[in-house]
Design a protein around this motif. Structure first.
Motif, PDB file in Angstrom:
ATOM      1  N   ILE A 150       0.858  -1.193   0.000  1.00  0.00           N
ATOM      2  CA  ILE A 150       0.000   0.000   0.000  1.00  0.00           C
ATOM      3  C   ILE A 150       0.891   1.240   0.000  1.00  0.00           C
ATOM      4  O   ILE A 150       1.612   1.481   0.960  1.00  0.00           O
ATOM      5  CB  ILE A 150      -0.940  -0.001   1.225  1.00  0.00           C
ATOM      6  N   PRO A 151       0.835   2.026  -1.078  1.00  0.00           N
ATOM      7  CA  PRO A 151       1.741   3.179  -1.179  1.00  0.00           C
ATOM      8  C   PRO A 151       1.401   4.343  -0.246  1.00  0.00           C
ATOM      9  O   PRO A 151       2.283   5.097   0.137  1.00  0.00           O
ATOM     10  CB  PRO A 151       1.623   3.602  -2.642  1.00  0.00           C
ATOM     11  N   GLN A 152       0.140   4.497   0.146  1.00  0.00           N
ATOM     12  CA  GLN A 152      -0.257   5.627   0.981  1.00  0.00           C
ATOM     13  C   GLN A 152      -0.406   5.205   2.444  1.00  0.00           C
ATOM     14  O   GLN A 152      -0.414   4.022   2.759  1.00  0.00           O
ATOM     15  CB  GLN A 152      -1.549   6.271   0.458  1.00  0.00           C
ATOM     16  N   ALA A 153      -0.536   6.179   3.311  1.00  0.00           N
ATOM     17  CA  ALA A 153      -0.776   5.907   4.731  1.00  0.00           C
ATOM     18  C   ALA A 153      -2.173   5.293   4.882  1.00  0.00           C
ATOM     19  O   ALA A 153      -3.100   5.636   4.150  1.00  0.00           O
ATOM     20  CB  ALA A 153      -0.689   7.203   5.532  1.00  0.00           C
ATOM     21  N   TYR A 154      -2.307   4.376   5.849  1.00  0.00           N
ATOM     22  CA  TYR A 154      -3.585   3.713   6.073  1.00  0.00           C
ATOM     23  C   TYR A 154      -3.651   3.237   7.509  1.00  0.00           C
ATOM     24  O   TYR A 154      -2.653   3.146   8.205  1.00  0.00           O
ATOM     25  CB  TYR A 154      -3.770   2.529   5.114  1.00  0.00           C
ATOM     26  N   THR A 155      -4.858   2.897   7.939  1.00  0.00           N
ATOM     27  CA  THR A 155      -5.082   2.297   9.244  1.00  0.00           C
ATOM     28  C   THR A 155      -5.402   0.824   9.021  1.00  0.00           C
ATOM     29  O   THR A 155      -6.201   0.485   8.143  1.00  0.00           O
ATOM     30  CB  THR A 155      -6.248   2.996   9.962  1.00  0.00           C
ATOM     31  N   PHE A 156      -4.780  -0.043   9.820  1.00  0.00           N
ATOM     32  CA  PHE A 156      -4.931  -1.490   9.682  1.00  0.00           C
ATOM     33  C   PHE A 156      -5.801  -2.031  10.805  1.00  0.00           C
ATOM     34  O   PHE A 156      -5.557  -1.741  11.976  1.00  0.00           O
ATOM     35  CB  PHE A 156      -3.549  -2.148   9.702  1.00  0.00           C
ATOM     36  N   TYR A 157      -6.824  -2.800  10.436  1.00  0.00           N
ATOM     37  CA  TYR A 157      -7.717  -3.433  11.400  1.00  0.00           C
ATOM     38  C   TYR A 157      -7.818  -4.928  11.097  1.00  0.00           C
ATOM     39  O   TYR A 157      -7.763  -5.338   9.939  1.00  0.00           O
ATOM     40  CB  TYR A 157      -9.144  -2.878  11.297  1.00  0.00           C
ATOM     41  N   VAL A 158      -8.017  -5.720  12.133  1.00  0.00           N
ATOM     42  CA  VAL A 158      -8.436  -7.111  11.982  1.00  0.00           C
ATOM     43  C   VAL A 158      -9.754  -7.217  12.732  1.00  0.00           C
ATOM     44  O   VAL A 158      -9.867  -6.748  13.868  1.00  0.00           O
ATOM     45  CB  VAL A 158      -7.397  -8.109  12.540  1.00  0.00           C
ATOM     46  N   SER A 159     -10.748  -7.824  12.084  1.00  0.00           N
ATOM     47  CA  SER A 159     -12.092  -7.853  12.652  1.00  0.00           C
ATOM     48  C   SER A 159     -12.749  -9.204  12.414  1.00  0.00           C
ATOM     49  O   SER A 159     -12.420  -9.911  11.463  1.00  0.00           O
ATOM     50  CB  SER A 159     -12.936  -6.761  11.981  1.00  0.00           C
ATOM     51  N   SER A 160     -13.699  -9.533  13.253  1.00  0.00           N
ATOM     52  CA  SER A 160     -14.562 -10.686  13.020  1.00  0.00           C
ATOM     53  C   SER A 160     -15.404 -10.419  11.783  1.00  0.00           C
ATOM     54  O   SER A 160     -15.793  -9.279  11.519  1.00  0.00           O
ATOM     55  CB  SER A 160     -15.485 -10.878  14.226  1.00  0.00           C
TER      56      SER A 160
END
Length: 162
Positions: free
Chosen positions: A75-85
């Motif tokens: 991913i070239p841009q900034a992002y927020t990473f989540y893991v979810s059910s």
């Protein structure tokens, strides 16, 4: 799930390296979504397990995937990473999702009004090449181009979850 604009090629690349890791940890990789939500980007990895998913499960998968995201840098841009059910009322996106939940109640959301509504609920009775068929006092057929999303409907009670 986020309701932003999906960016599928990035999600597909992440799925390739995430799926074996998630499976090795004892979970099913339900889906990967990389979306622009407002001015921000969000990467969400949805997991599932027969026993259900708790916060500890999400943390375990997050810790395992984090170094891979750094290594492959997809991913070239900034992002927020989540893991979810994946959740009880999960979105069905892949053919295997539809196959697994054939005969279950679903809600089909549409881009345009069909039969006077943009939302239709019924029992999932067929899925072929993106075409969804539900039973709701008669069969209704929806073409892939008309479908915004299909999600499971949970029809039980809170006591079913305990």
């Amino acid at each position: 799930m986020a309701t932003g604009k999906p960016i599928k090629n990035i999600a597909g690349r992440i799925r390739e390296f995430a799926e074996p890791v998630v499976r090795e940890l004892g979970y099913e990789l339900w889906d990967v979504a990389f979306e622009k939500v407002g001015s921000l980007y969000e990467l969400t990895v949805y997991i599932d397990a027969e026993k259900g998913i708790g916060i500890e499960d999400c943390e375990k998968v997050s810790r395992a995937l984090d170094p891979l995201l750094d290594r492959y840098d997809p991913i070239p841009q900034a992002y927020t990473f989540y893991v979810s059910s994946a959740g009880l009322e999960r979105t069905l996106t892949l053919p295997e999702h539809f196959e697994k939940f054939m005969g279950h109640p679903v809600e089909v959301k549409l881009y345009r009004t069909i039969d006077g509504a943009k939302q239709h609920s019924g029992v999932l009775c067929a899925y072929e090449n993106g075409r969804v068929t539900i039973e709701c006092g008669g069969k209704k057929f929806f073409e892939p181009a008309d479908i915004s999303s299909v999600r499971l409907l949970y029809t039980g009670t809170i006591s079913d979850l305990q």
